[in-house]
Motif scaffolding. Structure first.
Motif, short mmCIF file in Angstrom:
data_model
loop_
_atom_site.label_atom_id
_atom_site.label_comp_id
_atom_site.label_asym_id
_atom_site.label_seq_id
_atom_site.Cartn_x
_atom_site.Cartn_y
_atom_site.Cartn_z
N GLY A 167 -3.81 -6.70 6.32
CA GLY A 167 -4.91 -6.13 7.09
C GLY A 167 -6.19 -6.08 6.27
O GLY A 167 -6.26 -6.59 5.15
N ASP A 168 -7.19 -5.44 6.81
CA ASP A 168 -8.48 -5.30 6.13
C ASP A 168 -8.91 -3.83 6.20
O ASP A 168 -9.51 -3.42 7.18
CB ASP A 168 -9.53 -6.20 6.79
N PRO A 169 -8.59 -3.06 5.16
CA PRO A 169 -7.92 -3.45 3.92
C PRO A 169 -6.41 -3.48 4.10
O PRO A 169 -5.88 -2.84 5.01
CB PRO A 169 -8.34 -2.34 2.95
N PRO A 170 -5.70 -4.19 3.21
CA PRO A 170 -4.25 -4.23 3.32
C PRO A 170 -3.61 -2.94 2.80
O PRO A 170 -4.19 -2.23 1.99
CB PRO A 170 -3.87 -5.41 2.43
N LEU A 171 -2.42 -2.66 3.29
CA LEU A 171 -1.64 -1.56 2.75
C LEU A 171 -1.27 -1.89 1.31
O LEU A 171 -0.87 -3.02 1.01
CB LEU A 171 -0.36 -1.38 3.58
N GLN A 172 -1.43 -0.92 0.42
CA GLN A 172 -1.04 -1.09 -0.98
C GLN A 172 0.42 -0.66 -1.12
O GLN A 172 0.74 0.52 -0.94
CB GLN A 172 -1.94 -0.27 -1.89
N LEU A 173 1.30 -1.61 -1.41
CA LEU A 173 2.73 -1.34 -1.47
C LEU A 173 3.22 -1.35 -2.91
O LEU A 173 3.02 -2.32 -3.64
CB LEU A 173 3.50 -2.39 -0.67
N MET A 200 9.75 -12.95 -4.59
CA MET A 200 8.94 -13.48 -5.67
C MET A 200 7.53 -13.82 -5.18
O MET A 200 6.55 -13.60 -5.89
CB MET A 200 9.62 -14.71 -6.26
N GLU A 201 7.44 -14.36 -3.97
CA GLU A 201 6.13 -14.66 -3.39
C GLU A 201 5.34 -13.37 -3.17
O GLU A 201 4.14 -13.28 -3.49
CB GLU A 201 6.30 -15.39 -2.07
N PRO A 206 -1.77 -9.38 -4.69
CA PRO A 206 -2.46 -8.29 -5.39
C PRO A 206 -2.19 -6.91 -4.80
O PRO A 206 -2.30 -5.91 -5.50
CB PRO A 206 -3.94 -8.67 -5.26
N GLN A 207 -1.81 -6.84 -3.52
CA GLN A 207 -1.56 -5.55 -2.88
C GLN A 207 -0.12 -5.09 -2.99
O GLN A 207 0.25 -4.04 -2.46
CB GLN A 207 -1.96 -5.61 -1.40
N VAL A 208 0.70 -5.87 -3.70
CA VAL A 208 2.12 -5.53 -3.84
C VAL A 208 2.47 -5.37 -5.32
O VAL A 208 2.16 -6.24 -6.14
CB VAL A 208 3.03 -6.61 -3.21
N ARG A 209 3.09 -4.26 -5.64
CA ARG A 209 3.62 -4.03 -7.00
C ARG A 209 5.12 -3.86 -6.87
O ARG A 209 5.59 -2.89 -6.26
CB ARG A 209 2.99 -2.79 -7.64
N LEU A 210 5.86 -4.77 -7.42
CA LEU A 210 7.32 -4.80 -7.26
C LEU A 210 7.97 -4.63 -8.62
O LEU A 210 7.66 -5.36 -9.57
CB LEU A 210 7.74 -6.12 -6.63
N GLN A 211 8.89 -3.66 -8.72
CA GLN A 211 9.60 -3.43 -9.97
C GLN A 211 11.10 -3.30 -9.69
O GLN A 211 11.50 -2.72 -8.68
CB GLN A 211 9.10 -2.16 -10.67
N PRO A 275 6.33 -5.28 -13.66
CA PRO A 275 6.24 -6.28 -12.58
C PRO A 275 6.50 -7.70 -13.08
O PRO A 275 7.15 -8.49 -12.38
CB PRO A 275 4.81 -6.11 -12.09
N GLU A 276 6.01 -8.03 -14.25
CA GLU A 276 6.22 -9.38 -14.79
C GLU A 276 7.69 -9.61 -15.14
O GLU A 276 8.27 -10.66 -14.82
CB GLU A 276 5.34 -9.59 -16.03
#
Length: 289
Positions: A167-173, A200-201, A206-211, A275-276
């Motif tokens: 979205g604009d702005p996107p949800l920060q997940l 992985m995609e 930028p709006q997704v932080r996955l750990q 995340p990396e």
């Protein structure tokens, strides 16, 4: 601990009370401006009674609230079907969605950020269609035509929810996934391989932080179960924790609950891979998927 509608009434009432006092009005003065009895304003502000979107609009006009996003958020909390863009699309599925799920989606659609711990399955916002179908089928059961039609609708809803990330702005997940999420084979090897590639995609957005929280981390504060924290940019008073159960969802709104779950999530992020590192970990589990 309350069900969604009660939480939304109280949060809406508290926000309307804050807006009234910010406008320098007493409850009696506000009531006179909109042609009501003072008791109606009081019941709305305490969450003792529901309020129609039209009444919320009257109060917002009386208080001089011009912020369009704040107005829309409060109208959604009042049950408004109005609005554009990605909001309110789920009403087309009202017949198949339980009320608690509609409440969850309405909060998700308006939130600016979402923090989630998942211990069993990939978060709905990151699921592939095939994975979503397998998970939903396991949850709803049934093999007859009516069940298949409901399954199709529920999968469509889950996929439509993912628009919030664009979205604009996107949800920060921000999501912390227990390693079990990655290891549990859902839908078969091919489905799981595609799901890991999807993670992985998504992790590169930028709006997704996955750990990932690996098994090697041992016991951790989230071992009791998954949870979601919704945050709202316009007012932190609307932040809420959601605990999902088989037949319902429970909402925690007290400040001490929010603080406890926020601290728990922060602790989980510290114990999880970066995340990396998580991206490499997912790739290794997927065999380079």
């Amino acid at each position: 601990m309350q069900h969604g509608p009660a939480v939304r009434r109280r949060k809406l009432g508290a926000e309307l009370r804050a807006l009234r006092t910010g406008a320098g009005l007493t409850s009696g003065e506000a009531a006179r401006l909109v042609g009501w009895h003072q008791s109606k304003v009081s019941r709305i502000e305490t969450g003792a009674s529901g309020v129609k979107p039209a009444d919320v609009r009257l109060l917002l006009d009386a208080y001089g609230v011009q912020d369009s996003q704040l107005r829309e958020l409060l109208l959604v909390l009042a049950g408004s079907d109005e609005g554009g863009g990605r909001h309110h699309w789920w009403h087309a599925y009202r017949g198949v969605l339980p009320p608690t799920y509609r409440d969850f989606i309405s909060l998700e659609s308006q939130a600016s950020a979402m923090r989630t711990l998942e211990t069993s399955v990939v978060p709905g916002l990151l699921q592939t269609p095939e994975y979503a179908r397998a998970v939903t089928r396991a949850a709803v059961g049934g093999l007859d035509d009516a069940a298949d039609e409901r399954l199709d609708a529920l999968v469509a809803v889950r996929l439509a929810r993912q628009d919030v990330l664009h979205g604009d702005p996107p949800l920060q997940l921000s999501a912390v996934l227990d390693e079990a999420v990655l290891r549990r084979e859902i839908g078969g090897p091919a489905v799981m391989a595609r799901q890991l590639r999807r993670l992985m995609e998504a992790a590169r957005l930028p709006q997704v932080r996955l750990q990932v929280l690996p098994f090697a981390a041992g016991e951790h504060i989230g071992i009791t179960g998954p949870f979601v924290i919704f945050s709202f940019s316009r007012t932190s008073d609307l932040d809420v924790v959601v605990l999902d159960h088989l037949t319902s969802s429970l909402y925690l709104e007290r400040k001490e609950d929010l603080q406890a779950y926020t601290e728990a999530f922060n602790a989980l992020r510290i114990h999880a891979l970066s995340p990396e590192e998580s991206l490499d970990y997912i790739a290794a589990i997927g065999g380079g998927a």
